[in-house]
Design an enzyme around this catalytic site. Structure first.
Site, PDB file in Angstrom:
ATOM      1  N   GLY A 246       0.756  -1.243   0.000  1.00  0.00           N
ATOM      2  CA  GLY A 246       0.000   0.000   0.000  1.00  0.00           C
ATOM      3  C   GLY A 246       0.782   1.286   0.000  1.00  0.00           C
ATOM      4  N   GLU A 288       3.965  -6.187   2.229  1.00  0.00           N
ATOM      5  CA  GLU A 288       3.778  -6.745   0.882  1.00  0.00           C
ATOM      6  C   GLU A 288       3.719  -5.653  -0.177  1.00  0.00           C
ATOM      7  OE1 GLU A 288       1.026 -10.568   2.069  1.00  0.00           O
ATOM      8  OE2 GLU A 288       0.094  -8.690   1.468  1.00  0.00           O
ATOM      9  N   PRO A 289       4.822  -4.995  -0.423  1.00  0.00           N
ATOM     10  CA  PRO A 289       4.812  -3.903  -1.385  1.00  0.00           C
ATOM     11  C   PRO A 289       4.764  -4.388  -2.832  1.00  0.00           C
ATOM     12  CG  PRO A 289       7.042  -4.326  -0.638  1.00  0.00           C
ATOM     13  CD  PRO A 289       6.155  -5.217   0.169  1.00  0.00           C
ATOM     14  N   ARG A 328      -5.614   2.335 -15.949  1.00  0.00           N
ATOM     15  CA  ARG A 328      -5.758   3.064 -14.682  1.00  0.00           C
ATOM     16  C   ARG A 328      -6.427   4.450 -14.811  1.00  0.00           C
ATOM     17  NH1 ARG A 328      -2.267   4.349 -11.513  1.00  0.00           N
ATOM     18  NH2 ARG A 328      -3.292   3.653  -9.600  1.00  0.00           N
ATOM     19  N   TYR A 332      -9.629   4.524 -12.627  1.00  0.00           N
ATOM     20  CA  TYR A 332      -9.536   5.226 -11.334  1.00  0.00           C
ATOM     21  C   TYR A 332      -9.357   6.734 -11.468  1.00  0.00           C
ATOM     22  CZ  TYR A 332      -7.699   0.503 -10.342  1.00  0.00           C
ATOM     23  OH  TYR A 332      -7.481  -0.850 -10.274  1.00  0.00           O
ATOM     24  N   CYS A 359     -11.935   2.285 -28.532  1.00  0.00           N
ATOM     25  CA  CYS A 359     -13.231   2.875 -28.882  1.00  0.00           C
ATOM     26  C   CYS A 359     -14.048   3.210 -27.643  1.00  0.00           C
ATOM     27  CB  CYS A 359     -14.001   1.926 -29.795  1.00  0.00           C
ATOM     28  SG  CYS A 359     -13.132   1.668 -31.315  1.00  0.00           S
ATOM     29  N   TYR A 388       0.610  -2.304 -12.162  1.00  0.00           N
ATOM     30  CA  TYR A 388      -0.809  -2.361 -12.541  1.00  0.00           C
ATOM     31  C   TYR A 388      -1.064  -1.787 -13.945  1.00  0.00           C
ATOM     32  CZ  TYR A 388      -1.013  -3.234  -7.542  1.00  0.00           C
ATOM     33  OH  TYR A 388      -0.791  -3.751  -6.294  1.00  0.00           O
TER      34      TYR A 388
HETATM   35  N1  LLP Z   1      -1.104  -7.226  -0.426  1.00  0.00           N
HETATM   36  C1  LLP Z   1      -2.415  -7.367  -0.685  1.00  0.00           C
HETATM   37  C2  LLP Z   1      -3.197  -8.323   0.084  1.00  0.00           C
HETATM   38  C3  LLP Z   1      -3.011  -6.599  -1.685  1.00  0.00           C
HETATM   39  O1  LLP Z   1      -4.309  -6.733  -1.928  1.00  0.00           O
HETATM   40  C4  LLP Z   1      -2.235  -5.668  -2.426  1.00  0.00           C
HETATM   41  C5  LLP Z   1      -2.826  -4.856  -3.485  1.00  0.00           C
HETATM   42  C6  LLP Z   1      -0.863  -5.561  -2.134  1.00  0.00           C
HETATM   43  C7  LLP Z   1      -0.348  -6.355  -1.107  1.00  0.00           C
HETATM   44  C8  LLP Z   1       0.042  -4.636  -2.856  1.00  0.00           C
HETATM   45  O2  LLP Z   1      -0.310  -3.315  -2.689  1.00  0.00           O
HETATM   46  P1  LLP Z   1       0.591  -2.140  -3.280  1.00  0.00           P
HETATM   47  O3  LLP Z   1       1.882  -2.092  -2.515  1.00  0.00           O
HETATM   48  O4  LLP Z   1       0.854  -2.448  -4.719  1.00  0.00           O
HETATM   49  O5  LLP Z   1      -0.223  -0.938  -3.095  1.00  0.00           O
HETATM   50  N2  LLP Z   1      -5.158  -2.010  -9.423  1.00  0.00           N
HETATM   51  C9  LLP Z   1      -5.037  -0.967  -8.423  1.00  0.00           C
HETATM   52  C10 LLP Z   1      -4.328  -1.438  -7.189  1.00  0.00           C
HETATM   53  C11 LLP Z   1      -4.971  -2.621  -6.553  1.00  0.00           C
HETATM   54  C12 LLP Z   1      -4.212  -3.092  -5.350  1.00  0.00           C
HETATM   55  C13 LLP Z   1      -4.689  -4.424  -4.954  1.00  0.00           C
HETATM   56  N3  LLP Z   1      -4.029  -4.976  -3.827  1.00  0.00           N
HETATM   57  C14 LLP Z   1      -4.326   0.214  -9.031  1.00  0.00           C
HETATM   58  O6  LLP Z   1      -3.950   0.139 -10.189  1.00  0.00           O
HETATM   59  O7  LLP Z   1      -4.151   1.233  -8.370  1.00  0.00           O
END
Ligand code: LLP
Length: 439
Positions: A246, A288-289, A328, A332, A359, A388
């Protein structure tokens, strides 16, 4: 667009990444093209490794942000663990030779086949998301006479300030066991009562693209309160506390995320202090990055195909990609920045909007970008597309998905081939009755 990683302007006046001239990359590999800056991706892995693993914690790369065989190899070489959320991601990890002893298996609705595959492969941890899944894993582990190591995904009831669709910590969420209403406690008791499951710890993921550190600390406290309760009620010791991914990144002006070191400082300190306060043993901290490792290291290169000015309204610059390679902005409202790769230093005198070629009116990559007035044939580089983008790419309109090159020290190597038209029809089947006579 900020120049980050190994980006610079070379002697020819072109944008260079990983020592490779992006104009040459476009010529040799075509556009749209995903460019992955290997040194930058590795540097982000190392920042996590240095901030977490070296302090007895563990950084787990979230494969959902970007996963290919080569990416798995790099993550393995950098010593990080890997989070997979599907049979497909697990298969990729297995095929790349990633050690299963460092794989975490997530997902809010794992199928029996996926669980069987993960049990056979010997994944390190199963992160459980529902009571049904606990039952299923227990039954399947029993069938193969294995003990599955489990983390429980909890929903701590925290609202991080981020886009609604990537917010996951609040109670009304499809993910995890809710803490405030007692479900989390029931889930702990359920797993503890199962012979083929071993409860190793607790997990939460409060959202993505988060710019504040406080919610991570708050989540850690809430998880530890469940750990304390379970210790008091059952004598269970929580060995691992996984605080999910996150951490936000800089996409555009105004984005000001905390550093990886700051995240580590906050979560490790909070877990230690809170555990001491609660008189429970301090569990190992995991994060979990995804985005903060892969995102900044990626750039997408497009070719400008048309420039259309609607007097007194706006100028649309259409490129040869769009929502198929980067959904994205459409999904979003995400904001990106760009530069012209073949004349990055020219004065940005124009305000133009970058349109994709899909389209949909909503297929706009960037609104009101400040650039030198683009011309047909110019190369547009959009930064920070490593997370993503490829991972969420699609074949809408039957456009083939782009290739990806790994650039490093002046060398460019293909790590994902460009899809061909033949690839697009590979899984199409024509039943006999629809075939043309001569087929
Ligand atoms: N761990 C879990 C359980 C997750 O669901 C996620 C992301 C991560 C780790 C990794 O999060 P990060 O560090 O990448 O923020 N498609 C969306 C993002 C969806 C994230 C889903 N889960 C976007 O493009 O912004």
């Amino acid at each position: 667009m900020r120049f980050t990683g190994t980006m610079k302007v070379n002697a020819k006046g072109n944008l260079e990444i990983g020592g490779c001239d992006t104009v040459d990359l476009a010529q040799n590999f075509g556009t749209p093209l995903y460019i992955m800056d290997e040194a930058y991706f590795r540097a982000n892995c190392r920042a996590y490794y240095g901030a977490f693993n070296k302090h007895g914690a563990d950084a787990v790369y979230a494969g959902k942000s970007l996963l290919t065989l080569s990416i798995c190899r790099i993550v393995d070489e950098e010593g990080l663990s890997l989070d997979v959320v599907s049979g497909g991601e697990l298969y990729t990890a297995i095929q790349s030779g990633f050690p299963m002893s460092r794989v975490y298996f997530h997902g809010n609705n794992k199928s029996a086949d996926e669980i069987r595959m993960a049990l056979a492969a010997g994944v390190h941890r199963f992160v459980m998301d529902s009571f049904d899944e606990i039952d299923l894993l227990d039954t399947l582990a029993q069938e193969v006479r294995l003990i599955a190591n489990v983390l429980l995904r909890l929903t701590p009831g925290i609202e991080a300030h981020t886009h609604e669709y990537v917010r996951t910590g609040q109670i009304d969420s499809k993910f995890g066991f809710v803490v405030p209403n007692g479900q989390a406690r029931d889930a702990v008791n359920t797993v503890l009562s199962r012979e083929n499951l071993q409860l190793r710890g607790l997990h939460c993921h409060i959202g993505s693209q988060i710019f504040e550190l406080k919610p991570f600390g708050d989540a850690a406290e809430i998880l530890l309160s469940i750990a304390r309760q379970a210790r008091d009620e059952n004598g269970w010791v929580c060995e691992e506390l996984n605080l999910g991914g996150g951490l936000g990144i800089h996409y555009a002006e105004g984005d000001d995320p905390p550093s990886i070191a700051d995240l580590a400082g906050t979560v490790i300190r909070t877990v230690q202090d809170t555990a001491a306060r609660f008189s429970v043993p301090a569990p190992k901290v995991l994060v979990e990055p995804g985005r903060s490792i892969s995102g900044p290291a990626g750039t997408t290169l497009y070719t400008v195909g048309s420039v259309k000015t609607i007097p007194d309204v706006r100028t649309y610059v259409a490129v040869d990609g769009g929502m198929g390679d980067n959904p994205r902005p459409a999904l979003y409202g995400s904001v990106y920045e760009a530069c012209l790769a073949n004349r990055p230093l020219e004065e940005r005198t124009a305000k133009v909007s970058i349109a994709g070629r899909y389209c949909e009116s909503g297929d706009m990559l960037i609104w009101d970008a400040k650039l030198p007035l683009p011309r047909v044939g110019d190369l547009l580089a959009v930064g920070v597309t490593g997370a993503y983008n490829y991972a969420m790419a699609m074949n809408y309109n039957r456009f083939p998905r782009p290739a990806m090159v790994l650039v490093r020290d002046g060398e460019a190597e293909l790590i994902v081939r460009r899809e061909s038209y033949a690839d697009l029809i590979r899984n199409d089947v024509i039943p006999g009755r629809l075939r043309k006579q001569h087929d």
